[in-house]
Scaffold this motif. Sequence first.
Motif, short mmCIF file in Angstrom:
data_model
loop_
_atom_site.label_atom_id
_atom_site.label_comp_id
_atom_site.label_asym_id
_atom_site.label_seq_id
_atom_site.Cartn_x
_atom_site.Cartn_y
_atom_site.Cartn_z
N GLN A 51 -1.98 -1.70 8.19
CA GLN A 51 -3.01 -0.66 8.11
C GLN A 51 -2.88 0.07 6.79
O GLN A 51 -1.79 0.34 6.30
CB GLN A 51 -2.82 0.31 9.28
CG GLN A 51 -3.85 1.44 9.32
CD GLN A 51 -3.61 2.38 10.49
OE1 GLN A 51 -2.85 2.06 11.40
NE2 GLN A 51 -4.25 3.54 10.46
N ILE A 52 -4.02 0.40 6.18
CA ILE A 52 -4.02 1.13 4.92
C ILE A 52 -4.89 2.38 5.10
O ILE A 52 -6.01 2.29 5.58
CB ILE A 52 -4.58 0.24 3.78
CG1 ILE A 52 -3.61 -0.92 3.52
CG2 ILE A 52 -4.77 1.06 2.51
CD1 ILE A 52 -4.11 -1.92 2.51
N PRO A 53 -4.38 3.56 4.74
CA PRO A 53 -3.04 3.82 4.18
C PRO A 53 -1.97 3.84 5.27
O PRO A 53 -2.27 4.09 6.43
CB PRO A 53 -3.20 5.20 3.54
CG PRO A 53 -4.24 5.88 4.40
CD PRO A 53 -5.21 4.79 4.82
N SER A 54 -0.74 3.60 4.87
CA SER A 54 0.38 3.67 5.81
C SER A 54 1.66 3.97 5.05
O SER A 54 1.78 3.66 3.86
CB SER A 54 0.53 2.37 6.60
OG SER A 54 0.83 1.29 5.75
N ILE A 55 2.62 4.54 5.76
CA ILE A 55 3.94 4.83 5.18
C ILE A 55 4.73 3.53 5.14
O ILE A 55 4.79 2.78 6.12
CB ILE A 55 4.68 5.88 6.02
CG1 ILE A 55 3.87 7.17 6.10
CG2 ILE A 55 6.06 6.16 5.42
CD1 ILE A 55 4.40 8.16 7.12
N LEU A 56 5.34 3.25 4.01
CA LEU A 56 6.13 2.04 3.87
C LEU A 56 7.48 2.19 4.57
O LEU A 56 7.92 3.29 4.89
CB LEU A 56 6.35 1.71 2.39
CG LEU A 56 5.16 1.05 1.67
CD1 LEU A 56 5.39 1.05 0.18
CD2 LEU A 56 4.95 -0.37 2.18
N GLY A 57 8.14 1.04 4.78
CA GLY A 57 9.49 1.05 5.32
C GLY A 57 9.53 0.84 6.82
O GLY A 57 8.61 1.21 7.56
#
Length: 288
Positions: A51-57
């Motif tokens: 999904q964009i935007p999303s937090i990485l990691g």
Amino acid sequence: MKSIIQTGYNQANLQDIPTSLFSPISVKIKTKLVPLLRYDLLKLSGEVPTQIPSILGYGALGTVIDVGTLRSTNLINQRVICLNPWGTFQEEIISNIPPLVIPIIEKISDEEAVGLIGGADLALTLFKIVKNINKPIIIYGADSVTGLVLMQLLTQHTNSMFVPKVRSRSQNYLDQKIEEYHIRAVSNLSQQDHLVIDLVGNAIQNELTKHLQNREEIISVAQKDIPGIKFISRPSFPKDYQFLMNEIANKRLFIPINHTFHYTQFQEALTYQKTNPSRGRNLISFEN
């Protein structure tokens, strides 16, 4: 709160976002270190849909600073590994799934503990699959964190014969780690019927084709939907991380760590990870 957000394919930047809602089952963790994984690069490139935007990691290490009314107060001030599918590249993480917060034992360092995520845990999954298979093993990508941990587990807990395979530029590094970690590898195998482990993917397709032609069993963690190759992707559980931590504490397992970047150097960390061969886990620090 500072977070690294994927805003598009091959696009990520540092943003201020509000803290997630805190509930009675929540644990709030002040993030210290996160591992930069191949999975993160695949999400950025679009090879893994996200999904964009999303937090990485996906994983992190930090200290518990608050708990909801339905969580144990014994967690407060404890170092923990946190697995969070909704992102971990942020200064604070709100976790609402109890099994995904795993206390860290005292005898191992922060770097060793966070280095278990996305490499050593995968190696343990593979180890459980192959430990009782009575065939010599060929490991492609043995210089990776997963490869080095898998070879240590095979050395410590089985009599399996295995040959590590790497690119020529990584041979010296591999030889150093084999000696440093007391890995019991062999240079070649005379038997024709092997178990092949692929930790690399497309770059070794020619070699894998030869093994397929020889009707050898191939297990891959790097590519799926290929006839004749068994793709492995399984979750790890708290007891798996506890086992790995005990191995480290008892000096039976060593986790290779390469560079640690500050979160403000995220773009530099990405470039480094993309352009350099595996020399241990790269980490990102969220400490000020």
